[in-house]
Design an enzyme around this catalytic site. Structure first.
Site, PDB file in Angstrom:
ATOM      1  N   GLU A  65      41.063  42.994  27.264  1.00  0.00           N
ATOM      2  CA  GLU A  65      42.764  42.521  27.965  1.00  0.00           C
ATOM      3  C   GLU A  65      42.793  41.273  27.180  1.00  0.00           C
ATOM      4  OE1 GLU A  65      44.536  42.499  30.504  1.00  0.00           O
ATOM      5  OE2 GLU A  65      44.121  44.607  31.404  1.00  0.00           O
ATOM      6  N   GLU A  69      45.879  40.538  25.971  1.00  0.00           N
ATOM      7  CA  GLU A  69      46.982  38.770  26.900  1.00  0.00           C
ATOM      8  C   GLU A  69      47.112  37.834  25.535  1.00  0.00           C
ATOM      9  OE1 GLU A  69      45.266  38.606  30.134  1.00  0.00           O
ATOM     10  OE2 GLU A  69      45.457  40.417  30.971  1.00  0.00           O
ATOM     11  N   PRO A  86      36.401  38.749  49.755  1.00  0.00           N
ATOM     12  CA  PRO A  86      37.135  39.461  50.754  1.00  0.00           C
ATOM     13  C   PRO A  86      38.814  38.915  51.175  1.00  0.00           C
ATOM     14  CG  PRO A  86      35.421  39.707  51.888  1.00  0.00           C
ATOM     15  CD  PRO A  86      35.390  38.607  49.979  1.00  0.00           C
ATOM     16  N   GLU A 123      52.971  30.751  27.319  1.00  0.00           N
ATOM     17  CA  GLU A 123      51.883  30.076  26.486  1.00  0.00           C
ATOM     18  C   GLU A 123      50.724  30.437  25.914  1.00  0.00           C
ATOM     19  OE1 GLU A 123      52.045  26.096  26.966  1.00  0.00           O
ATOM     20  OE2 GLU A 123      53.654  26.182  28.401  1.00  0.00           O
TER      21      GLU A 123
END
Length: 157
Positions: A65, A69, A86, A123
């Site tokens: 990731e 990204e 939660p 960005e």
């Protein structure tokens, strides 16, 4: 436009209908700057991270990731913590999914690449910890950054 809406302790938030494991990677360079991306779906700054795919470990997910990204290849050097509140829900308007937070946030260091914008990040940059207050960062992501900066390493939060 598809949007991602973060709800935190919001009594009017929709009920969760999904729990998806995700991994973030808090990458720190030799100047103690933190790699951050400005998300296209919220406009806020965040650590690179995302959904764990079948067949990969949390570390593999975080490294994948991060590179997807941000353009930065990194290696994992430690664990910050497991964040599974939660009361933190992520709503995706494109398909009605409402995820309950479950993120493993790992710590890493860069091994190559150049920060670059892409389909997910408008960005990407290295940010000094002193500058973090100048950026729009969701409270739950800021909590993770503050845990790192204050050397708090929650295993379960």
């Amino acid at each position: 436009m598809n949007r991602r809406i973060e709800h935190w302790h919001n009594p009017h938030a929709p009920a969760p209908n999904s729990l998806v494991p995700a991994s973030n990677l808090l990458v720190v360079n030799d100047s103690s700057e933190i790699l951050m991306q400005r998300r296209r779906d919220t406009g806020q700054w965040a650590l690179p991270g995302g959904k764990q795919e079948l067949g990969e470990t949390p570390s593999e997910c975080a490294v994948r990731e991060c590179e997807e990204e941000t353009g930065i290849r990194a290696r994992v050097t430690g664990i910050l913590g497991v964040y599974s509140d939660p009361a933190h829900l992520v709503e995706y308007t494109s398909n009605g999914e409402v995820r309950q937070e479950f993120e493993i946030t790992l710590i890493g260091e860069p091994v190559g690449g150049t920060p670059s914008a892409n389909d997910e990040a408008s960005e990407v940059r290295w940010i000094s910890p002193k500058e973090l207050d100048n950026f729009d960062i969701h409270v739950t992501m800021r909590r993770q950054l503050d845990d790192y900066l204050n050397k708090r390493y929650p295993i379960v939060d």
